[in-house]
Design an enzyme around this catalytic site. Structure first.
Site, mmCIF file in Angstrom:
data_model
loop_
_atom_site.group_PDB
_atom_site.id
_atom_site.type_symbol
_atom_site.label_atom_id
_atom_site.label_comp_id
_atom_site.label_asym_id
_atom_site.label_seq_id
_atom_site.Cartn_x
_atom_site.Cartn_y
_atom_site.Cartn_z
ATOM 1 N N HIS A 1 -27.907 21.797 -14.944
ATOM 2 C CA HIS A 1 -27.882 20.385 -14.525
ATOM 3 C C HIS A 1 -29.111 19.625 -15.020
ATOM 4 C CE1 HIS A 1 -24.773 21.806 -11.689
ATOM 5 N NE2 HIS A 1 -25.613 22.806 -11.494
ATOM 6 N N SER B 1 -41.893 4.063 -36.943
ATOM 7 C CA SER B 1 -41.272 2.810 -36.536
ATOM 8 C C SER B 1 -41.960 1.684 -37.289
ATOM 9 C CB SER B 1 -41.445 2.624 -35.030
ATOM 10 O OG SER B 1 -41.377 1.253 -34.702
ATOM 11 N N LYS C 1 -45.159 5.816 -33.104
ATOM 12 C CA LYS C 1 -43.893 6.544 -33.035
ATOM 13 C C LYS C 1 -43.672 7.567 -34.131
ATOM 14 C CE LYS C 1 -40.527 4.814 -30.821
ATOM 15 N NZ LYS C 1 -39.836 5.261 -29.629
ATOM 16 N N GLU D 1 -30.993 13.142 -34.552
ATOM 17 C CA GLU D 1 -30.203 12.017 -34.020
ATOM 18 C C GLU D 1 -29.012 11.704 -34.927
ATOM 19 O OE1 GLU D 1 -33.227 9.213 -31.502
ATOM 20 O OE2 GLU D 1 -33.424 9.172 -33.647
#
Ligand code: ARG
Length: 478
Positions: free
Chosen positions: A174, A295, A301, A308
């Site tokens: 979970h 970024s 970043k 992804e």
């Protein structure tokens, strides 16, 4: 309405020069440009060219062996195909939209090069059994490449696991901290998935590797073809046994696409974990810079673009499975032009899968592991609470009672912001007097890990045994 299947050539030379002429005298007007563009497939199916040539040569070899094709024609066909092969390889071949697809383009060029022999090649054959054969031959090669890449990725994961058998991270259920697990063990879970994927691909391959040629348009052909011979020449494992099914079956493509979707789902799950682990909240790993991007606005970043994108491309591959399966559902027997739509989804599935597997096999060895962050997260989440319950069971408590005792201990530990292993023995004994000093080994992450030495469990000795099994298996599969 189709080409002549006999050796009598039409009087006016090369009828395949323009497709508008290819359908013979029956048609009273040429096809409109829009329809030509709509129905043509050459700009994507030309990638089947090598399979198309192999299939044609195997067919012609058999026609010759059966006495259907003369020596000179067979020699001309071989010569012409050799020239076409070098033209395509050298980029000189002129693909023509007017000639609709890869099959008509190659056949027209053959006829241009060798004359009548080129026109005799199509004896006892239709584009319906031809295209089904081509796709199968092409896919067979791609499956072998994909299995090789799946093995590469497994090897990378196994070697990474070997470096991390004793590194401990919290296992989750979970997405809540559950129990400590070896990071090597965690990686081997993916090895299991990719091993099943390779097995599944090989199983699909057996059904891909069957020969439709000889079914002709749909009903078979009056020529005395030796289909088994063609299958042997093409190293196929069998002959499709029903001509209607042979030309219309695309189950093999759907099956492949389902197997490919499952590979991508496994990649996607792994990607999701890499993305989470790399986030500041976990901080478990770092992916090598060459697989991340920055970024344009936020200077701090480092984004996990590769995982992804892989997660995103999973949708695309699953989408292709939907396209293929939907393509089949309403089709009456036998061949329908709908089937031309099988190619782009199939091609894109193969391209996406191969690129993704390749990039993951390269990315995995460049992952840096941060064992301290993993251990800290395991402690913060009371990952060894079950171990304390099991300890009390060994001291004679029923499991349900032990569970309750530990719940109280965890509550106290939370209020003091300490791990269970950091509570003094006297405090622990307040929850149950059976607790003794040996509890601290049980409450340690490594103690918890070592205790789970069941076959397939997370104890490092079990993980090492699995690593050896995988190494031997993967060494044998090359
Ligand atoms: N380009 C076609 C395909 O991909 C080849 C078969 C065409 N057959 C036909 N009867 N029109 O399916």
């Amino acid at each position: 309405m189709t080409f002549s299947h006999t050796s009598q050539a039409p009087a006016e030379g090369n009828q395949l020069d323009k497709k508008s002429q290819a359908w013979s005298a029956l048609f009273s007007e040429p096809m409109s440009d829009l329809v030509k563009r709509y129905t043509a497939s050459v700009f994507f199916d030309k990638r089947l060219w090598e399979a198309d040539i192999s299939g044609s040569l195997a067919h012609a070899e058999m026609l010759h062996a059966q006495g259907i094709l003369r020596d000179a024609d067979w020699a001309d066909i071989q010569r012409g195909m050799a020239q076409i092969r070098s033209e395509i390889e050298g980029g000189a071949f002129q693909w023509q939209l007017d000639l609709e697809d890869v099959h008509l383009n190659i056949e027209a060029r053959l006829t241009q090069l060798v004359g009548d022999a080129g026109k005799r090649l199509h004896t006892g054959r239709s584009r319906n059994d031809q295209v089904a054969t081509d796709v199968r031959l092409w896919l067979r090669t791609e499956i072998d490449l994909i299995v090789g890449l799946l093995n590469e990725l497994q090897r990378a994961l196994v070697e990474m696991a070997a470096h991390n058998t004793e590194v401990i991270l919290p296992g989750f259920t979970h997405l809540q901290v559950a129990q400590p697990v070896s990071f090597g063990h965690h990686l081997l879970a993916y090895v299991e998935m990719f091993a099943r994927d390779a097995e599944r691909m090989q199983d699909v391959r057996r059904r891909v590797n069957r020969l439709p040629l000889g079914a002709a348009a749909l009903a078979g052909t009056p020529y005395p073809l030796d289909r088994e011979r063609v299958a042997r020449t093409l190293k196929m494992e069998g002959v499709c046994q029903n001509s209607l099914d042979a030309v219309s079956d695309r189950d093999f493509a759907i099956e492949f696409s389902a197997a490919a979707s499952l590979v991508m789902v496994h990649i996607s799950r792994f990607s999701e974990e890499l993305i989470l682990w790399m986030s500041q909240n976990f901080g478990f790993i770092q992916i090598a810079d060459r697989f991340t991007t920055g970024s344009s606005i936020m200077p701090q970043k480092k984004n996990p673009d590769v995982p992804e994108l892989a997660r995103g491309k999973t949708g695309r591959v699953v989408g292709h499975l939907m396209a293929l399966i939907t393509l089949m559902k309403g089709q009456p027997l036998a061949y329908n032009k709908d089937n031309q739509e099988d190619k782009e989804p199939l091609f894109d599935t193969v391209d996406t899968l191969k690129d993704t597997l390749r990039i993951f096999a390269e990315m995995v060895p460049g992952i840096t592991v941060k064992p301290e962050a993993m251990a800290l997260a395991a402690k913060r989440g009371y990952a060894t609470a079950t171990d304390l319950a099991d300890y009390l069971v060994r001291k004679g408590l029923p499991f349900r009672d032990a569970h309750e005792v530990v719940a109280h201990a965890v509550k106290t530990a939370i209020s003091q912001q300490l791990d269970l292993s950091e509570l003094p023995l006297a405090t622990l004994q307040q929850f149950n007097p059976a607790i003794e000093a040996d509890v601290f080994e049980v409450l340690s992450l490594s103690g918890s890990l070592n205790a789970r030495s069941v076959l397939g469990g997370t104890a490092p000795v079990q993980v090492c045994a699995q690593i050896e099994r995988h190494r031997a298996r993967l060494a044998a599969s090359n």
